[in-house]
Design a protein around this motif. Sequence first.
Motif, short mmCIF file in Angstrom:
data_model
loop_
_atom_site.label_atom_id
_atom_site.label_comp_id
_atom_site.label_asym_id
_atom_site.label_seq_id
_atom_site.Cartn_x
_atom_site.Cartn_y
_atom_site.Cartn_z
N PHE A 69 0.84 -1.19 0.00
CA PHE A 69 0.00 0.00 0.00
C PHE A 69 0.88 1.24 0.00
O PHE A 69 1.99 1.22 0.49
N SER A 70 0.36 2.32 -0.52
CA SER A 70 1.14 3.55 -0.56
C SER A 70 1.23 4.16 0.84
O SER A 70 0.34 3.96 1.68
N SER A 71 2.28 4.91 1.05
CA SER A 71 2.45 5.59 2.33
C SER A 71 1.30 6.56 2.57
O SER A 71 0.82 6.69 3.70
N ALA A 72 0.84 7.22 1.53
CA ALA A 72 -0.27 8.18 1.66
C ALA A 72 -1.54 7.48 2.12
O ALA A 72 -2.25 7.98 3.00
N LEU A 73 -1.84 6.31 1.55
CA LEU A 73 -3.03 5.56 1.94
C LEU A 73 -2.93 5.12 3.40
O LEU A 73 -3.88 5.27 4.17
N LEU A 74 -1.78 4.61 3.78
CA LEU A 74 -1.58 4.16 5.16
C LEU A 74 -1.64 5.33 6.14
O LEU A 74 -2.21 5.21 7.23
N LEU A 75 -1.08 6.45 5.75
CA LEU A 75 -1.13 7.64 6.59
C LEU A 75 -2.57 8.11 6.78
O LEU A 75 -2.98 8.48 7.88
N ALA A 76 -3.35 8.08 5.70
CA ALA A 76 -4.77 8.46 5.78
C ALA A 76 -5.51 7.54 6.74
O ALA A 76 -6.32 7.99 7.56
N TYR A 77 -5.23 6.23 6.66
CA TYR A 77 -5.90 5.28 7.53
C TYR A 77 -5.49 5.49 8.99
O TYR A 77 -6.33 5.50 9.88
N LEU A 78 -4.20 5.66 9.23
CA LEU A 78 -3.72 5.87 10.60
C LEU A 78 -4.29 7.15 11.20
O LEU A 78 -4.65 7.20 12.37
N SER A 79 -4.38 8.18 10.38
CA SER A 79 -4.96 9.44 10.83
C SER A 79 -6.42 9.25 11.21
O SER A 79 -6.88 9.74 12.25
N LYS A 80 -7.15 8.54 10.38
CA LYS A 80 -8.56 8.25 10.66
C LYS A 80 -8.68 7.40 11.93
O LYS A 80 -9.54 7.62 12.78
N LEU A 82 -6.60 7.30 14.48
CA LEU A 82 -6.33 8.15 15.64
C LEU A 82 -7.51 9.05 15.95
O LEU A 82 -7.91 9.20 17.10
N LYS A 83 -8.09 9.62 14.92
CA LYS A 83 -9.22 10.53 15.12
C LYS A 83 -10.42 9.81 15.72
O LYS A 83 -11.09 10.34 16.60
N SER A 84 -10.67 8.59 15.28
CA SER A 84 -11.85 7.86 15.77
C SER A 84 -11.66 7.30 17.17
O SER A 84 -12.61 7.16 17.92
N SER A 85 -10.42 6.98 17.54
CA SER A 85 -10.22 6.36 18.85
C SER A 85 -9.66 7.31 19.90
O SER A 85 -9.85 7.10 21.09
N GLN A 86 -8.93 8.32 19.48
CA GLN A 86 -8.25 9.25 20.39
C GLN A 86 -7.34 8.51 21.37
O GLN A 86 -7.18 8.90 22.50
N SER A 87 -6.78 7.39 20.91
CA SER A 87 -5.96 6.57 21.78
C SER A 87 -4.63 6.27 21.10
O SER A 87 -4.60 5.75 19.99
N SER A 92 -0.95 2.84 17.80
CA SER A 92 0.28 2.05 17.84
C SER A 92 0.02 0.61 17.39
O SER A 92 0.81 0.03 16.65
N LEU A 93 -1.11 0.05 17.81
CA LEU A 93 -1.46 -1.30 17.40
C LEU A 93 -1.70 -1.37 15.89
O LEU A 93 -1.20 -2.28 15.22
N SER A 94 -2.43 -0.42 15.35
CA SER A 94 -2.68 -0.38 13.89
C SER A 94 -1.37 -0.26 13.14
O SER A 94 -1.13 -0.97 12.15
N TYR A 95 -0.52 0.65 13.58
CA TYR A 95 0.78 0.86 12.95
C TYR A 95 1.62 -0.42 12.97
O TYR A 95 2.17 -0.84 11.96
N SER A 96 1.69 -1.06 14.14
CA SER A 96 2.49 -2.27 14.28
C SER A 96 1.94 -3.41 13.41
O SER A 96 2.71 -4.14 12.79
N ALA A 97 0.63 -3.56 13.38
CA ALA A 97 0.02 -4.63 12.59
C ALA A 97 0.28 -4.43 11.10
O ALA A 97 0.63 -5.38 10.39
N LEU A 121 3.34 11.25 12.76
CA LEU A 121 1.99 11.03 13.29
C LEU A 121 2.05 10.24 14.59
O LEU A 121 1.37 10.59 15.57
N ILE A 122 2.89 9.23 14.63
CA ILE A 122 3.05 8.42 15.86
C ILE A 122 3.60 9.30 16.99
O ILE A 122 3.10 9.27 18.12
#
Length: 184
Positions: A69-80, A82-87, A92-97, A121-122
């Motif tokens: 996957f592209s870095s941009a797509l992964l960054l968009a997902y990680l940002s989303k 973070l925004k949805s969980s505020q945790s 960190s779990l999403s990033y590691s997985a 972002l991390i």
Amino acid sequence: MVLKKNIFQIFDNSKAWRTLPIATKPDTKELVAQLIGSKATSTASRYIKEIQKFFIWCQSVKLKPVPPFSSALLLAYLSKSLKSSQSFSSLSLSYSALTWFHSLLPDNNLNPLDCSACHQLIKSAKRSKNPIKKKRPLTADMIKEIIDKHGSPSANRWKSVVAKDMYILEETEKRLSITSNLGI
């Protein structure tokens, strides 16, 4: 299981496999099962659930998940995420997985999550999490206050820990006589 089926299909559709002649291509299901064994069962299971969440998100935004996957797509997902969980731990779990998933791919390119923006972002999420509240160390005055509040003349009738332990090991009749002699 739909999840493993998705992983097998996505892994099978990876760009790295397309260049191999069919005769040299390994059995993808068996290979993925072996690669998943690189982590503890509980970790792999948790990572697979996170990867599945990413696949579901890709489908919800009308994208076909084809690794890498592209870095941009992964960054968009990680940002989303973070925004949805505020945790931070969720991010960190999403990033590691997702990092682990990309490490399973037979691709010589760098992991797309190794980009500077993903690291920033991390770091940002880590900085914005609730700070650890350190407790004050116990002082001599605090200990004296506790003793004054909870201590009493009858609180320490035993001359030593050994005497108290011997009392507990004695037979019931002897313990009752010792107790009455101490005035307890």
